[in-house]
Design a protein around this motif. Structure first.
Motif, PDB file in Angstrom:
ATOM      1  N   LEU A  59     -19.264 -33.805  57.020  1.00  0.00           N
ATOM      2  CA  LEU A  59     -17.849 -33.535  56.744  1.00  0.00           C
ATOM      3  C   LEU A  59     -17.168 -32.850  57.931  1.00  0.00           C
ATOM      4  N   ILE A  60     -17.875 -31.925  58.573  1.00  0.00           N
ATOM      5  CA  ILE A  60     -17.314 -31.259  59.757  1.00  0.00           C
ATOM      6  C   ILE A  60     -17.114 -32.281  60.872  1.00  0.00           C
ATOM      7  N   TYR A  61     -18.093 -33.155  61.062  1.00  0.00           N
ATOM      8  CA  TYR A  61     -17.978 -34.204  62.072  1.00  0.00           C
ATOM      9  C   TYR A  61     -16.795 -35.129  61.770  1.00  0.00           C
ATOM     10  N   LYS A  62     -16.637 -35.459  60.515  1.00  0.00           N
ATOM     11  CA  LYS A  62     -15.530 -36.335  60.115  1.00  0.00           C
ATOM     12  C   LYS A  62     -14.187 -35.638  60.327  1.00  0.00           C
ATOM     13  N   LEU A  63     -14.119 -34.352  59.993  1.00  0.00           N
ATOM     14  CA  LEU A  63     -12.895 -33.576  60.219  1.00  0.00           C
ATOM     15  C   LEU A  63     -12.588 -33.488  61.709  1.00  0.00           C
TER      16      LEU A  63
END
Length: 183
Positions: free
Chosen positions: A10-14
């Protein structure tokens, strides 16, 4: 664990949704987190000499091997030891305080700007939907959903930045303690 539920995913996607400007600002914030961690370590390193000098103000009169080992890294063996170490200690503590406040303030500003960017992107995506989509969906529901999710995202980013800052400081402190006493 499902890939959608993985925090790092999720952090990577954000991170992918951030503009180049926000990525640079995030890197700038991370650099200041590292500087803050270094000042935390410096503060801990100066506590012992400061307390030792407060306990033994006549330190310069007896240059014992113990004294030389404590002050060997800064060569402060002279008649103004207490003044120099006290001034350095106060300077480092004040600088650390300003750095902590700056990291906190800048992190808040950055998360607010990122939240604004994400909210704007979400509104643009909704507005670019076909006319039929807007006929079938209530616009106030869409707006409140975007606002709610944006606020949740900002709250998560603030918590993530606090966690990252604490982790950087912890790494510096543990590294310093291990270097001082490896056994």
């Amino acid at each position: 664990m499902d890939k959608k539920e993985n925090l790092f995913f999720l952090i990577y996607k954000l991170w992918g949704y951030l503009t180049a400007k926000r990525k640079k600002q995030s890197f700038f914030l991370f650099i200041f987190m590292i500087i803050t961690g270094a000042f935390e370590l410096l503060t801990l390193a100066l506590v012992m000499p400061f307390l030792f000098l407060l306990q033994n103000p006549n330190l310069s009169d007896n240059n014992t091997p113990h004294t030389k080992s404590i002050f060997g890294f800064v060569n402060l063996i002279d008649t103004n030891n207490l003044f120099i170490v006290s001034t350095l200690f106060i300077f480092v503590i004040l600088t650390l305080g300003f750095l902590r406040l700056f990291v906190l303030w800048y992190g808040g500003q950055l998360t607010a700007k990122i939240g604004t960017d994400l909210g704007s992107q979400a509104y643009k995506r909704v507005l670019k939907q076909p006319y039929q989509f807007h006929l079938l969906n209530n616009s106030s529901t869409l707006i409140s959903t975007i606002n709610g999710h944006t606020e949740e995202c900002i709250g998560a980013m603030v918590a993530l930045l606090q966690l990252l800052t604490a982790t950087v400081v912890l790494i510096f402190i543990l590294s310093g303690l291990i270097l001082l006493n490896p056994s």
